[in-house]
Design an enzyme around this catalytic site. Sequence first.
Site, PDB file in Angstrom:
ATOM      1  N   ASP A 294       0.820  -1.206   0.000  1.00  0.00           N
ATOM      2  CA  ASP A 294       0.000   0.000   0.000  1.00  0.00           C
ATOM      3  C   ASP A 294       0.856   1.258   0.000  1.00  0.00           C
ATOM      4  O   ASP A 294       2.072   1.205   0.146  1.00  0.00           O
ATOM      5  CB  ASP A 294      -0.945   0.015   1.210  1.00  0.00           C
ATOM      6  CG  ASP A 294      -0.259  -0.438   2.503  1.00  0.00           C
ATOM      7  OD1 ASP A 294       0.954  -0.219   2.649  1.00  0.00           O
ATOM      8  OD2 ASP A 294      -0.942  -1.029   3.357  1.00  0.00           O
TER       9      ASP A 294
ATOM     10  N   ASN B 251      -7.468  -3.160  14.406  1.00  0.00           N
ATOM     11  CA  ASN B 251      -8.834  -3.479  13.975  1.00  0.00           C
ATOM     12  C   ASN B 251      -8.876  -4.678  13.033  1.00  0.00           C
ATOM     13  O   ASN B 251      -9.905  -4.976  12.439  1.00  0.00           O
ATOM     14  CB  ASN B 251      -9.497  -2.269  13.315  1.00  0.00           C
ATOM     15  CG  ASN B 251      -8.759  -1.810  12.059  1.00  0.00           C
ATOM     16  OD1 ASN B 251      -7.787  -2.424  11.633  1.00  0.00           O
ATOM     17  ND2 ASN B 251      -9.225  -0.716  11.469  1.00  0.00           N
TER      18      ASN B 251
ATOM     19  N   HIS C 230      -7.030  -5.063  10.246  1.00  0.00           N
ATOM     20  CA  HIS C 230      -6.761  -4.810   8.831  1.00  0.00           C
ATOM     21  C   HIS C 230      -5.435  -5.428   8.402  1.00  0.00           C
ATOM     22  O   HIS C 230      -4.508  -5.568   9.194  1.00  0.00           O
ATOM     23  CB  HIS C 230      -6.832  -3.307   8.485  1.00  0.00           C
ATOM     24  CG  HIS C 230      -5.666  -2.491   8.923  1.00  0.00           C
ATOM     25  ND1 HIS C 230      -5.808  -1.309   9.629  1.00  0.00           N
ATOM     26  CD2 HIS C 230      -4.324  -2.621   8.753  1.00  0.00           C
ATOM     27  CE1 HIS C 230      -4.620  -0.783   9.861  1.00  0.00           C
ATOM     28  NE2 HIS C 230      -3.711  -1.573   9.332  1.00  0.00           N
TER      29      HIS C 230
ATOM     30  N   GLU D  36      -9.564  -2.267   5.360  1.00  0.00           N
ATOM     31  CA  GLU D  36     -10.198  -1.956   6.629  1.00  0.00           C
ATOM     32  C   GLU D  36     -11.447  -2.811   6.851  1.00  0.00           C
ATOM     33  O   GLU D  36     -11.986  -3.398   5.899  1.00  0.00           O
ATOM     34  CB  GLU D  36     -10.590  -0.473   6.650  1.00  0.00           C
ATOM     35  CG  GLU D  36      -9.430   0.495   6.466  1.00  0.00           C
ATOM     36  CD  GLU D  36      -8.596   0.681   7.723  1.00  0.00           C
ATOM     37  OE1 GLU D  36      -8.564  -0.228   8.575  1.00  0.00           O
ATOM     38  OE2 GLU D  36      -7.967   1.747   7.853  1.00  0.00           O
TER      39      GLU D  36
END
Length: 243
Positions: free
Chosen positions: A67, A136, A138, A143
């Site tokens: 990313d 979380n 990810h 996400e």
Amino acid sequence: MKIIKTKDYEMMSKKAAFIVASQIGLKKDSILGLATGGTPVGMYQELIRFYQEGMIDFENVTTFNLDEYYGLSGDDEQSYRYYMEENFFKDINLKPENIHIPDGMADDVSAECDRYNQLLEAEGGIDLQVLGIGRNGHIGFNEPDTEFKVGTHFVKLDDETIEANARFFDNPEDVPQTAISMGIKNIMQAKKVVLLANGLEKADAIKKTIEGSISPQVPASVLQLHPDVTFVLDEQAASKLDS
């Protein structure tokens, strides 16, 4: 699924570096998927040491990063291209033309996502994908969502992710709100996956990933379906697992 529990961050980094080095030893022209953030820094330091000691050679290796922040140029100190140069690439003999990172300054973000997917396909996919994990759940910047995103895509970052990444910026308001990320399909098509996690703040995410239901609300949980995935965890990150 294989789970390797290590004493601490140092041992986690060494074990992960050994896995990557072994891949290169088996296939000199390996295609590696690489991650950024705080977790893999120690692994990169170990791989640099292996290279400097003549144990591995990156000359024929190709890399694809997961990313990149959207809106940051590669020269920006907070970009992931800059991170990779400073933490890894400048100290090994990887050819510049074999380095692939999404263009965070692309005018047409949709076209950039398509370009990255086509590059991955043209190279035949990733041999070994290195992942970290967010609090979380990810992986990359995939996400929590109502569905798994398939290919490289433009993503609006969750507030929790922005908050977690704020430690790398002088001002919290400077943290980018969007990014370009490989999708779940890109990651799952890798022949091998190794996920690194350290620290108590990752323990909940690791438990949900390994022992919870497969759900796009915990993106990393999809790795339960991968045929060759290894989790390398320190004691704290593994502390909430049942076994």
